[in-house]
Design a protein around this motif. Structure first.
Motif, mmCIF file in Angstrom:
data_model
loop_
_atom_site.group_PDB
_atom_site.id
_atom_site.type_symbol
_atom_site.label_atom_id
_atom_site.label_comp_id
_atom_site.label_asym_id
_atom_site.label_seq_id
_atom_site.Cartn_x
_atom_site.Cartn_y
_atom_site.Cartn_z
ATOM 1 N N SER A 1 -19.273 10.797 -11.093
ATOM 2 C CA SER A 1 -18.933 11.174 -9.708
ATOM 3 C C SER A 1 -18.702 9.941 -8.839
ATOM 4 C CB SER A 1 -20.053 12.032 -9.117
ATOM 5 O OG SER A 1 -21.277 11.318 -9.107
ATOM 6 N N GLN A 2 -19.468 8.894 -9.062
ATOM 7 C CA GLN A 2 -19.283 7.674 -8.261
ATOM 8 C C GLN A 2 -17.955 7.005 -8.575
ATOM 9 O OE1 GLN A 2 -22.480 4.868 -8.603
ATOM 10 N NE2 GLN A 2 -21.623 3.455 -7.100
ATOM 11 N N VAL A 3 -17.606 6.933 -9.869
ATOM 12 C CA VAL A 3 -16.323 6.325 -10.247
ATOM 13 C C VAL A 3 -15.161 7.113 -9.657
ATOM 14 C CG1 VAL A 3 -14.793 5.800 -12.180
ATOM 15 C CG2 VAL A 3 -17.238 5.232 -12.315
ATOM 16 N N VAL A 4 -15.254 8.444 -9.760
ATOM 17 C CA VAL A 4 -14.175 9.285 -9.231
ATOM 18 C C VAL A 4 -14.074 9.144 -7.714
ATOM 19 C CG1 VAL A 4 -13.403 11.665 -8.924
ATOM 20 C CG2 VAL A 4 -14.276 10.903 -11.149
ATOM 21 N N ALA A 5 -15.226 9.153 -7.061
ATOM 22 C CA ALA A 5 -15.215 9.069 -5.594
ATOM 23 C C ALA A 5 -14.612 7.747 -5.112
ATOM 24 C CB ALA A 5 -16.635 9.235 -5.058
ATOM 25 N N THR A 6 -15.065 6.645 -5.705
ATOM 26 C CA THR A 6 -14.514 5.347 -5.290
ATOM 27 C C THR A 6 -13.033 5.233 -5.642
ATOM 28 O OG1 THR A 6 -15.285 4.402 -7.392
ATOM 29 C CG2 THR A 6 -16.727 4.172 -5.470
ATOM 30 N N GLY A 7 -12.668 5.783 -6.826
ATOM 31 C CA GLY A 7 -11.258 5.731 -7.210
ATOM 32 C C GLY A 7 -10.380 6.514 -6.257
ATOM 33 N N VAL A 8 -10.856 7.696 -5.837
ATOM 34 C CA VAL A 8 -10.080 8.523 -4.901
ATOM 35 C C VAL A 8 -9.943 7.831 -3.544
ATOM 36 C CG1 VAL A 8 -10.098 10.684 -3.603
ATOM 37 C CG2 VAL A 8 -10.594 10.694 -6.055
ATOM 38 N N VAL A 9 -11.038 7.213 -3.086
ATOM 39 C CA VAL A 9 -10.986 6.518 -1.790
ATOM 40 C C VAL A 9 -9.963 5.376 -1.821
ATOM 41 C CG1 VAL A 9 -12.309 5.086 -0.187
ATOM 42 C CG2 VAL A 9 -13.307 7.178 -1.115
ATOM 43 N N GLN A 10 -10.006 4.557 -2.875
ATOM 44 C CA GLN A 10 -9.073 3.427 -2.958
ATOM 45 C C GLN A 10 -7.619 3.912 -3.117
ATOM 46 O OE1 GLN A 10 -10.378 0.572 -2.208
ATOM 47 N NE2 GLN A 10 -12.388 1.575 -2.229
ATOM 48 N N LEU A 11 -7.448 4.976 -3.899
ATOM 49 C CA LEU A 11 -6.102 5.521 -4.079
ATOM 50 C C LEU A 11 -5.557 6.085 -2.765
ATOM 51 C CD1 LEU A 11 -3.752 6.262 -5.966
ATOM 52 C CD2 LEU A 11 -4.962 8.420 -6.477
ATOM 53 N N ALA A 12 -6.418 6.754 -2.022
ATOM 54 C CA ALA A 12 -5.986 7.289 -0.725
ATOM 55 C C ALA A 12 -5.586 6.166 0.232
ATOM 56 C CB ALA A 12 -7.106 8.145 -0.128
ATOM 57 N N ALA A 13 -6.382 5.093 0.251
ATOM 58 C CA ALA A 13 -6.036 3.953 1.110
ATOM 59 C C ALA A 13 -4.715 3.335 0.679
ATOM 60 C CB ALA A 13 -7.153 2.917 1.071
ATOM 61 N N TRP A 14 -4.534 3.208 -0.626
ATOM 62 C CA TRP A 14 -3.283 2.624 -1.139
ATOM 63 C C TRP A 14 -2.094 3.512 -0.774
ATOM 64 C CZ3 TRP A 14 0.401 4.117 -4.776
ATOM 65 C CH2 TRP A 14 1.255 3.104 -5.235
ATOM 66 N N CYS A 15 -2.216 4.813 -0.953
ATOM 67 C CA CYS A 15 -1.121 5.731 -0.611
ATOM 68 C C CYS A 15 -0.805 5.686 0.889
ATOM 69 C CB CYS A 15 -1.480 7.156 -1.027
ATOM 70 S SG CYS A 15 -1.543 7.409 -2.817
ATOM 71 N N ALA A 16 -1.850 5.592 1.697
ATOM 72 C CA ALA A 16 -1.620 5.507 3.144
ATOM 73 C C ALA A 16 -0.848 4.238 3.503
ATOM 74 C CB ALA A 16 -2.955 5.551 3.892
ATOM 75 N N GLY A 17 -1.205 3.111 2.862
ATOM 76 C CA GLY A 17 -0.480 1.871 3.123
ATOM 77 C C GLY A 17 0.976 1.945 2.682
ATOM 78 N N VAL A 18 1.210 2.530 1.503
ATOM 79 C CA VAL A 18 2.593 2.668 1.021
ATOM 80 C C VAL A 18 3.400 3.565 1.954
ATOM 81 C CG1 VAL A 18 4.025 3.554 -0.852
ATOM 82 C CG2 VAL A 18 2.007 2.175 -1.373
ATOM 83 N N ALA A 19 2.794 4.685 2.367
ATOM 84 C CA ALA A 19 3.498 5.606 3.265
ATOM 85 C C ALA A 19 3.829 4.926 4.598
ATOM 86 C CB ALA A 19 2.652 6.857 3.496
ATOM 87 N N MET A 20 2.881 4.166 5.127
ATOM 88 C CA MET A 20 3.139 3.467 6.388
ATOM 89 C C MET A 20 4.227 2.411 6.220
ATOM 90 S SD MET A 20 2.568 3.203 9.543
ATOM 91 C CE MET A 20 1.115 4.243 9.738
ATOM 92 N N ARG A 21 4.215 1.709 5.087
ATOM 93 C CA ARG A 21 5.257 0.699 4.844
ATOM 94 C C ARG A 21 6.637 1.357 4.781
ATOM 95 N NH1 ARG A 21 6.796 -1.783 -0.360
ATOM 96 N NH2 ARG A 21 5.244 -0.379 -1.201
#
Length: 394
Positions: free
Chosen positions: A142-162
Motif C-alpha cells: 500500500s505504501q509503494v502504491v500510494a507514493t507511486g500514485v502521488v508522484q505520477l499525479a504530480a508528473w501528469c499535472a506538470g505535463v498537462a500544465m506544460r
C-alpha cells in the motif's frame, strides 16, 4: 493574449520563488520533527537526520532554478534518510519537484525523472519496512502504491500544465502573426492607394499642364506681333485649365468620398473622350490622327479609364519630348481584348528618362493583366503598345 487568471498573471518569478521558500520552511519543520521522533540505525547522531531533512526541504526552494539538480538532491537525501532510519519518504517534497521537472524540462527528461523517483520511493518503502517488519502484511504494497500514485499525479499535472502553456504560447504567437499580417496588409493597401492617387493626379494634370505650357509659350511669343494668335492661345489656356480644374475637383471629391459643394462629380474619362483629347493635344501643336478598328463596344469602367489615361500620357510625352507636330493613335477592338498603339515621328528616346509616365502606364496595364511595351522605332519616332484583356477584373 495571456489566458491565465488575473491573479496568476500578476505573480512574477520572484513571487513564485517566495512561495517555494515558504513551502520549504514548512516542509523543514515537518521533516525535522519526523527525524527527532525516530531512533536511527547504526548509532548515527540525530543531527545528521536533521541535516538531511533540511537538505530535502531546501530542494523545494530551488526547484524553479535547477529542477533536475533539486530532484537529484531530494532523491539522494530521501534514500539516505530512509536507510539511516530517520524518517519516512518525503512524498510531498518529491512530488513538488517532479511537477516542476515535468513542467520545465523536455518530455524525455521528465519521463526519466519519474522513473527515478518511483524507484527511489520503492527503495524507501523497502527500507522503512525493514526497519518495521511487523507493520502489517499489506503495508509495504500500500505504501509503494500510494507514493507511486502521488508522484505520477504530480508528473501528469506538470505535463498537462506544460502542454497548456505551449498551447497558450502557440495561440499568442498565432495572434501576433495574424496581427503582423494585418499590419502588413494595411501598409501594402496604403502604399498601393498612394500609388494609385499619385498616378491619377499625374495623369489628370500632366497632359493639361503641358498644353497650357505650350500655349503660354506661343502667346508670349506672338503677343506683340499677332495679337489674334495670342488671344487664341489664351483661350486655349482658359479652356484647358477649366477642364483640368473640373477633373481635379472630381478626383478630390472621390478621395474625400463626397462631391464639393454638393455638385455631382464629373463622369470618369473613357475611350469616348479621346476625340476631345486629340483636339486638346492639337491646340498644343501636335496634330493627332485617331483611328479605330474593329467593332466599338462598351468597355468595363476600369478598362475604359485605363485606355484613356494611357493615350493621354502617351500624347503628353509626344508634346513634351518628341519634338514633332504629328502623332497617331490606333485603337483596335478584338474579340476579348483592346489594343492601343500610340506612335510619333519625333526624335524618339529610350524610355529611361526617369519620369513617372511610363511607370504609371505599365502599372495600369499590369493591374488588369495586360501587356505593355514602349520603345523607339527603328528609324525615327517612339511607340507605345498596350493590350488590355476585356472582362478581366483588376
Amino acid at each position: 493574449m495571456d489566458q491565465r487568471p488575473p491573479f496568476t498573471r500578476r505573480l512574477t518569478f520572484a513571487h513564485w520563488v517566495g512561495l517555494d521558500v515558504v513551502v520549504a520552511l514548512l516542509l523543514t519543520v515537518a521533516l525535522v520533527s519526523s527525524a527527532w521522533d525516530v531512533r536511527p540505525y547504526f548509532g548515527v547522531p540525530v543531527v545528521i537526520g536533521v541535516g538531511l531533512a533540511c537538505a530535502i526541504a531546501a530542494t523545494v526552494a530551488i526547484r524553479r532554478w535547477r529542477p533536475v539538480l533539486a530532484l537529484a538532491m531530494a532523491v539522494a537525501g530521501s534514500v539516505a534518510s530512509a536507510f539511516l532510519g530517520f524518517s519516512k519518504d518525503p512524498m510531498i517534497a518529491l512530488a513538488l519537484i517532479v511537477y516542476m521537472v515535468a513542467l520545465l524540462r523536455p518530455a524525455r527528461t521528465a519521463a526519466v525523472a519519474l522513473v527515478v523517483v518511483e524507484v527511489a520511493m520503492a527503495v524507501d518503502a523497502v527500507a522503512v519496512r525493514a526497519a518495521a517488519p511487523f507493520s502489517g502484511p499489506n503495508s509495504l504494497t500500500s505504501q509503494v502504491v500510494a507514493t507511486g500514485v502521488v508522484q505520477l499525479a504530480a508528473w501528469c499535472a506538470g505535463v498537462a500544465m506544460r502542454q497548456a502553456r505551449a498551447y497558450g504560447e502557440g495561440l499568442r504567437e498565432q495572434a501576433e502573426r495574424q496581427a503582423q499580417i494585418k499590419v502588413e496588409q494595411a501598409r501594402r493597401a496604403i502604399s498601393e492607394e498612394r500609388l494609385r492617387i499619385a498616378r491619377e493626379l499625374h495623369d489628370a494634370v500632366a497632359h493639361s499642364m503641358s498644353v497650357i505650357a505650350v500655349q503660354a509659350g506661343v502667346g508670349h511669343y506672338v503677343i506683340g506681333t499677332r495679337p489674334d494668335e495670342a488671344a487664341k492661345a489664351l483661350a486655349a489656356i482658359e479652356t484647358t485649365s477649366r477642364a483640368v480644374l473640373q477633373e481635379m475637383r472630381g478626383l478630390l471629391g472621390v478621395l474625400r468620398d463626397e462631391t464639393p459643394g454638393g455638385e455631382v462629380a464629373p463622369p470618369a474619362r473613357g475611350v469616348a473622350d479621346l476625340p476631345a483629347l486629340a483636339e486638346q493635344t492639337g491646340r498644343a501643336g501636335v496634330r493627332v490622327d485617331l483611328q479605330l478598328r474593329g467593332r466599338p463596344r462598351d468597355l468595363p469602367s476600369g478598362i475604359d479609364l485605363t485606355a484613356y489615361r494611357i493615350v493621354q500620357e502617351a500624347l503628353t510625352n509626344v508634346v513634351k519630348h518628341a519634338g514633332t507636330d504629328n502623332g497617331r493613335v490606333l485603337l483596335t477592338y478584338g474579340v476579348d481584348d483592346l489594343c492601343i498603339e500610340v506612335t510619333d515621328d519625333g526624335a524618339g528616346c529610350d524610355g529611361s528618362d526617369g519620369g513617372h509616365g511610363l511607370i504609371g502606364m505599365r502599372e495600369r496595364v499590369a493591374a488588369y493583366g495586360g501587356e505593355f511595351s514602349a520603345g523607339p522605332l527603328p528609324l525615327r519616332g517612339f511607340r507605345v503598345a498596350v493590350r488590355l484583356p476585356i472582362g478581366v477584373p483588376a
